[in-house]
Design a protein around this motif. Structure first.
Motif, mmCIF file in Angstrom:
data_model
loop_
_atom_site.group_PDB
_atom_site.id
_atom_site.type_symbol
_atom_site.label_atom_id
_atom_site.label_comp_id
_atom_site.label_asym_id
_atom_site.label_seq_id
_atom_site.Cartn_x
_atom_site.Cartn_y
_atom_site.Cartn_z
ATOM 1 N N ASP A 71 70.875 17.869 101.808
ATOM 2 C CA ASP A 71 70.051 16.909 100.835
ATOM 3 C C ASP A 71 69.989 15.521 101.753
ATOM 4 N N GLU A 72 71.189 15.135 102.446
ATOM 5 C CA GLU A 72 71.103 14.059 103.074
ATOM 6 C C GLU A 72 70.170 13.929 104.288
ATOM 7 N N CYS A 73 69.795 15.063 104.664
ATOM 8 C CA CYS A 73 68.837 15.014 106.091
ATOM 9 C C CYS A 73 67.385 15.107 105.600
ATOM 10 N N LEU A 74 67.110 15.528 104.159
ATOM 11 C CA LEU A 74 65.777 15.317 103.572
ATOM 12 C C LEU A 74 65.399 13.960 103.573
ATOM 13 N N LYS B 193 78.765 12.550 98.824
ATOM 14 C CA LYS B 193 77.641 12.795 99.675
ATOM 15 C C LYS B 193 78.240 12.255 101.086
ATOM 16 N N ASP B 194 77.884 12.679 102.231
ATOM 17 C CA ASP B 194 78.005 12.098 103.605
ATOM 18 C C ASP B 194 77.208 12.203 104.381
ATOM 19 N N LEU B 195 76.986 11.346 105.271
ATOM 20 C CA LEU B 195 76.099 11.051 106.456
ATOM 21 C C LEU B 195 76.819 11.327 107.646
ATOM 22 N N ASN B 199 74.570 18.933 112.205
ATOM 23 C CA ASN B 199 73.724 19.704 111.151
ATOM 24 C C ASN B 199 72.644 20.317 111.787
ATOM 25 N N GLU B 203 73.559 13.397 113.544
ATOM 26 C CA GLU B 203 73.017 12.301 113.411
ATOM 27 C C GLU B 203 73.938 11.207 112.827
ATOM 28 N N ARG B 455 68.859 4.792 105.171
ATOM 29 C CA ARG B 455 69.814 6.146 105.055
ATOM 30 C C ARG B 455 70.809 5.866 104.109
ATOM 31 N N THR B 459 71.461 7.529 100.265
ATOM 32 C CA THR B 459 72.543 8.110 99.946
ATOM 33 C C THR B 459 73.262 7.898 98.524
ATOM 34 N N ARG B 462 71.036 8.622 95.831
ATOM 35 C CA ARG B 462 70.901 10.153 95.349
ATOM 36 C C ARG B 462 72.308 10.591 94.785
#
Lengths: 470, 663
Positions: A71-74, B193-195, B199, B203, B455, B459, B462
């Motif tokens: 989801d985080e890349c969308l 959630k994580d960034l 992937n 990034e 971003r 995040t 979301r």
């Protein structure tokens, strides 16, 4: 160390700790979400949208595509398309390449520890490309497969094709090196999660709604009923309602909004929109719009609880006299919704009430008719037991009032029968019930005699899955 | 041992909070202080033994080799404690990228702090990215290779919560190359959630993104990575408040005051030999202090306090105190100097705050190493001695500075090494600090990359909106905390909250507020019985139509004014949370959770490292609380895994006997 705290004699230390506890993985792939996690846990560790991103680099024939998951890349990007690896109509895998990549992402990348890149793959030892681009693949066999220690239980739609089932076991055994594998059908697992071996499972999911009778842990094939009346269909109804609203509601998903200023109900929005120096693809926009529609479903849409249909005389007036709910769009415009929020979901029960949309439905596709058809396809002796064990699952069944309406419809359809609905109160249980059933099943000690072992697979080939997973 | 669970003394517990760059560690949890040790999370692979060592070792020709004539003796191995050549970083973006190196690192940290194993239970903070097999491997190593009696793995978000004590929180952990957003509702993790996860390409997200952006903006000025990193940490770099109406979304200063600034640019100083440290780079923690012209007051206060625990752990008290005195004198001198300089620069038109200046001057300090031949004074070289003093110096320095994530090759040990090692050896590595003044323009604001901030805000949005039970979202929106040293960037937290408010806040529209609240109560019976809608909007009633409530919210509530916001967990606010289970749309308010005020040292340190505080608290709870009733004792037993249970059930038990926040 053991000399420090000697074990009692009655307990033999063994290398295989906790014999019945293998680290089995459970994977449940649906059209909207793909869920994966460890058997024995009560929520899947990683839940990803089945939608994934495809980034394009280069132009024309030289273009290459890179898939990204999660989801985080969308987020808004240049040359970016959002795709789905499942088929909307069937909820079964459509794009096997993407499916494999997606599953590897959820099962291996997110749940397994990082493996140091083998020297052959880290790019440092690559031979200079000589035009043929054929790098020696000798050592591929030597490498440990990513899931060599984890048995895998996967779910499938009850109408899954034989070919797809064989393909799945092939991926699990050949590419991932799973020591054991099992394939189970989602309604069976949902019933299992509810603690029932026999049940009538009503699964109102994202892309589909299905009704399946389960008897003693087996799907009664003739009972399987399926219709597109699910979450996405309801989204279509909402869009149609917004289109025909006065004033027409423009869908502005939140990614487009930089900031907004509050306005009164019904007033035009005052928002500053974000500007992107590149083109946003339609598929991304649609995906983002779906987020907004989902929020609308969560907070506004309600199911007319009955008794009787919403369109029966007088009902609409009752609703209209009650206060409505306000929904604010990402751009700040907001509006009160009263009777519309009931009407928009009525099509699930009554095809004549469905709003004109791209996907029109027939009477046979409404939920009451699906149930009727499923029950009628079952032996008369089994029917009372099924109606006494109805299991509701699927995210769309979380609509406010859904359970009450279903109960009313069933009472009207089967007067005099004992009807009992099992609807988990926990949202996660409703959304992930198939995964949860798989988690319970795969953590049972007795289940270990059931797995298709690697040896069996090697002896019999992919066809074994048809024989064993019935 | 199992029956004696919780019979450890508070000073026996070893607490380790690993980060991708810096690991915080401490022996003992009796005092809730900031960590005594900050250790760079890196290891070096020894080519010959294939093992990991904590420092870079290199071969060097012995200066007196020609005299001996023997080939074997011509080389010596030297540990270089500052070098990062060939460093392996076991943690990357929170994940364990190299387990062997990570375990060796744990061992290194352990041996640095204590020599005993059998009575030192370990509290190890774990990132949410650690996989199940990772945790098992750690448990296996700890119990099978060391004599550790008990191990507790603690989810970093839960650790932050223990540090901040609110039951409902959204923990935004901005790290070096990752951002984690974890929603906790009533002590249960309800969303994550994580960034920055691969992937398959990574990034990255977090502090490093800003450094890279700054570096790219200053490429023309020949900035190196170290310079950009130091500049980012200085008070010059700020994320300006979110300005909704401007095209850049921030209010950039426009006044041109360059002529005045020109005076103090001193290019000559860059070549000045061995300029003594004028002022060490201001610790990031001073962000809260006065910021005018980049000079934070309150520095002296720092010096008055001696960190006793630190002195004790470092062993040689006398040496430490002596050094401390010297430092003090030096700083006083420096202070005078910088005061003078300040006076000079104060001749400028006005003492404008940094954010109003178009250009400002950045004092860059660089550590230069060089190998110098020193006349042999007294016999054989003693590299070990150097190593020992050096090590202590470096550790204690780091601790007293209380500095956050250090850049590579942090200059901590530098100056001291020179002093302590002067007359011990013949060949030595001299270190000196060179200072340069560089004029920085708007880059110091423009580095706040909107893409990255978006971003992070997306995040957060979301994650909270994806919480399954809609009624839990309200609490999570009202109690956002930022931890991780990436969040120390000036103004970043406020900007994120302002952005969220401007973009996502559902306005309590005057016309519809009452009607929207009432019907939702009809649908589901509310437990509280509070059906009056007025109670729900304590903080946010739009007073007059002339005041834009959104603006008001953005300017007052979002600035995290403690006291003005409602304390989370107080029952007054719960009418909102539990009363309206079916009312959907969130967020009706977005706030930062107030930070505790009763721990003075932590207020000074900044709660960006609240995870460490929480780990101390959790360590006490898991290991040191006695005389509990049966139920609580059982709960305590499942907080950590002890050796007896491990022997019986194996490493898998770590998933149940830990505080990872999942079942």
């Amino acid at each position: 160390m053991s000399s420090q705290h000697p074990l009692p004699n009655t307990q033999q230390p063994s290398d295989v700790y906790g014999g019945d506890e293998v680290s089995a993985l459970v994977l449940d792939a649906g059209y909207c979400h793909t869920r994966a996690g460890f058997a024995g846990e009560d929520v899947p560790k990683s839940v990803l949208p089945s939608f994934y991103g495809s980034l394009k680099t280069g132009d024309g024939d030289a273009a290459t595509y890179r898939d990204i998951f999660g989801d985080e890349c969308l987020i808004p990007r240049a040359d970016f398309e959002v795709k789905n690896y499942m088929s909307r109509a069937e909820s079964i895998v459509e794009d096997w390449d993407a499916a494999t990549k997606m599953w590897e992402h959820v099962l291996i990348k997110r749940l397994q520890p990082e493996k140091p890149t083998p020297p052959s793959k880290n790019g440092l030892n690559d031979p200079v490309p000589d035009g043929e681009g054929d790098v020696a693949m000798d050592d591929v066999e030597d490498q440990e497969k990513p899931l060599a220690e984890s048995p895998l239980l996967m779910t499938e739609a009850p109408w899954n094709t034989g070919k797809a089932r064989e393909k799945v076991i092939e991926i699990a055994m050949e590419s991932w090196g799973c020591p054991a594998f099992w394939l189970s059908r989602t309604p069976v697992l949902a019933a299992f999660a509810a603690g029932k071996a026999s049940a009538l499972v009503i699964d109102v999911g994202g892309a589909n709604t299905s009704v399946t009778a389960i008897h003693d842990g087996m799907v009664l094939k003739r009972s399987i009923q399926k219709s597109p009346v699910g979450g996405l269909w309801l989204s279509g109804q909402i869009r149609s309602m917004w289109d025909n609203n006065d004033p027409k509601i423009d869908i502005v998903p939140s990614y487009m909004v930089e900031n907004k200023t509050p306005v009164d109900a019904g007033a035009p929005a005052q928002a500053k929109l974000r500007k992107f120096p590149y083109e946003i693809s339609q598929s991304f926009r649609t995906y983002e719009e779906e987020r907004l529609v989902t929020e609308f479903k969560e907070s506004v849409v309600e199911v007319w609880r009955g008794p009787g249909r919403y369109s029966n005389p007088g009902n609409e007036d009752i609703v209209r006299s009650q206060p409505g709910r306000v929904f604010e769009m990402p751009n700040g415009s907001n509006q009160m919704w009263r009777e519309q929020r009931f009407r928009v979901s009525e099509g699930m029960w009554d095809e004549t009430a469905a709003l004109p949309a791209a996907e029109s439905i027939t009477k046979a596709q409404t939920i009451p008719e699906l149930i009727k058809a499923a029950v009628n396809a079952v032996d008369v002796d089994l029917r009372p037991n099924l109606l006494g064990n109805i299991v509701i699952t699927g995210g769309t069944s979380l609509l406010n009032g859904f359970g009450d309406r279903l109960n009313n419809e069933l009472m009207a359809m089967y007067p005099g029968m004992k009807i009992k609905i099992h609807a988990p109160g926990l949202t996660t249980e409703r959304r992930f019930s198939a995964w949860l059933g798989g988690s319970i099943l795969a953590s049972l000690g007795t289940f270990h005699q059931m797995w298709i072992s690697r040896k069996e697979y090697e002896e019999n080939g992919a066809g074994i899955v048809e024989k064993r997973c019935k | 041992m199992g029956s004696q669970q919780g019979k450890w003394r508070e000073d026996q517990v070893l607490i380790i909070c690993p980060g991708s760059q810096t690991t915080m560690a401490q022996l003992g949890c009796s005092e809730l202080t900031p960590p005594t040790h900050r250790i760079p999370t890196r290891m070096f692979k020894d080519e010959e033994t294939n093992e990991y060592t904590p420092y870079h070792t290199y071969k060097r020709k012995k200066p007196n080799a020609t005299v001996d004539g023997k080939a074997d003796d011509q080389w010596e191995f030297v540990e270089d404690r500052d070098s990062i050549e060939g460093a392996v970083y076991p943690l990357q973006g929170g994940r364990i990228a190299n387990m062997a190196a990570f375990l060796a690192f744990l061992d290194h940290v352990h041996s640095l702090l204590t020599t005993t194993y059998h009575n030192t239970p370990i509290m190890l903070m774990a990132s949410p990215q650690w996989t199940r097999p990772d945790c098992e491997a750690i448990a296996r190593y700890v119990f099978e290779k060391t004599k550790t009696p008990a191990l507790c793995l603690l989810n970093s978000a839960v650790a932050a919560q223990y540090g901040l004590k609110w039951p409902t929180l959204t923990v935004v952990d901005i790290g070096f190359e990752k951002v984690d957003v974890t929603c906790i509702h009533e002590y249960l993790i309800v969303g994550h959630k994580d960034l920055g996860y691969p992937n398959p390409d990574r990034e990255i997200s977090g502090g490093e993104v800003f450094t890279q952006k700054l570096l790219s903006l200053l490429k023309d000025k020949k900035f190196t990575y170290d310079m950009a990193e130091q500049l980012k940490k200085s008070s010059l770099c700020e994320v300006l408040p979110y300005a909704p109406d401007l095209p850049e979304l921030m209010e950039l200063p426009t006044d041109d005051i360059t002529p005045a600034v020109g005076q103090i640019i001193n290019p000559a100083s860059s070549s000045a030999e061995g300029v003594k440290v004028v002022e060490p780079p201001k610790p990031a923690t001073a962000f809260g202090g006065e910021t005018e012209n980049g000079i934070a007051e309150g520095k002296e206060n720092d010096e008055g306090v001696l960190d006793v625990a630190n002195i004790v752990t470092s062993g040689n008290t006398r040496e430490f105190l002596a050094k401390k005195e010297k430092e003090k004198a030096e700083k006083a001198k420096a202070k005078k100097q910088s005061k003078a300089q300040e006076a000079e620069s104060a001749a400028k038109p006005a003492r404008l705050p940094n954010s109003k200046r178009k250009v400002n001057v950045f004092h860059y300090e660089e550590v230069v190493h060089e190998d110098v031949q020193v006349p042999i004074s007294n016999g054989a070289p003693k590299p070990e001695a150097i190593a020992a003093t050096n090590g202590n110096a470096s550790i204690s320095e780091g601790a007293t500075n209380n500095q956050g994530a250090k850049p590579e090759g942090a200059p901590e040990a530098g100056g001291d090494a020179t002093e302590s090692a002067v007359n011990v050896t013949n060949t030595e590595r001299r270190t000196k600090r060179v200072r340069r003044d560089i004029e920085i323009g708007l880059e110091r604001f423009l580095f706040a990359d909107r893409g990255e901030i978006n971003r992070i805000t997306d995040t957060i949005y979301r994650t909270i909106q994806a919480i399954d039970e809609t009624y839990k979202r309200t609490g999570c929106w009202d109690n956002i905390v930022f931890v991780g040293n990436g969040a120390r960037l000036r103004g970043l937290k406020d900007n994120i909250i302002q952005t969220l408010n401007a973009r996502h806040l559902i306005s309590p529209s005057t016309a519809t507020i009452f009607t929207s609240e009432l019907p939702s109560n009809m649908a589901t019976p509310s437990g509280t019985g509070s059906q009056t809608p007025t109670g729900s909007f304590t903080g946010q009633i739009p007073t007059t139509s002339s005041v834009n409530p959104l603006l008001q919210a953005a300017t007052t509530a979002s600035l995290g004014v403690p006291g003005a916001t409602q304390a989370p967990g107080s029952t007054a606010g719960d009418a909102f949370g539990s009363g309206h289970h079916s009312h959907g749309q969130t967020p009706m308010s977005i706030k930062q959770a107030p930070m505790p005020t009763y721990l003075a040292e932590w207020t000074k340190n900044g709660f960006e490292e609240a995870m460490f505080l929480g780990s101390l608290v959790a360590a006490r709870l898991a290991y040191c609380i006695h005389n509990l009733d049966a139920g609580t004792q059982e709960a305590q037993r499942t907080m950590s895994l002890n050796r007896v249970d491990y022997n019986e059930h194996g490493p898998k038990l770590i998933h149940i006997h830990s505080m990872m926040g999942d079942s």
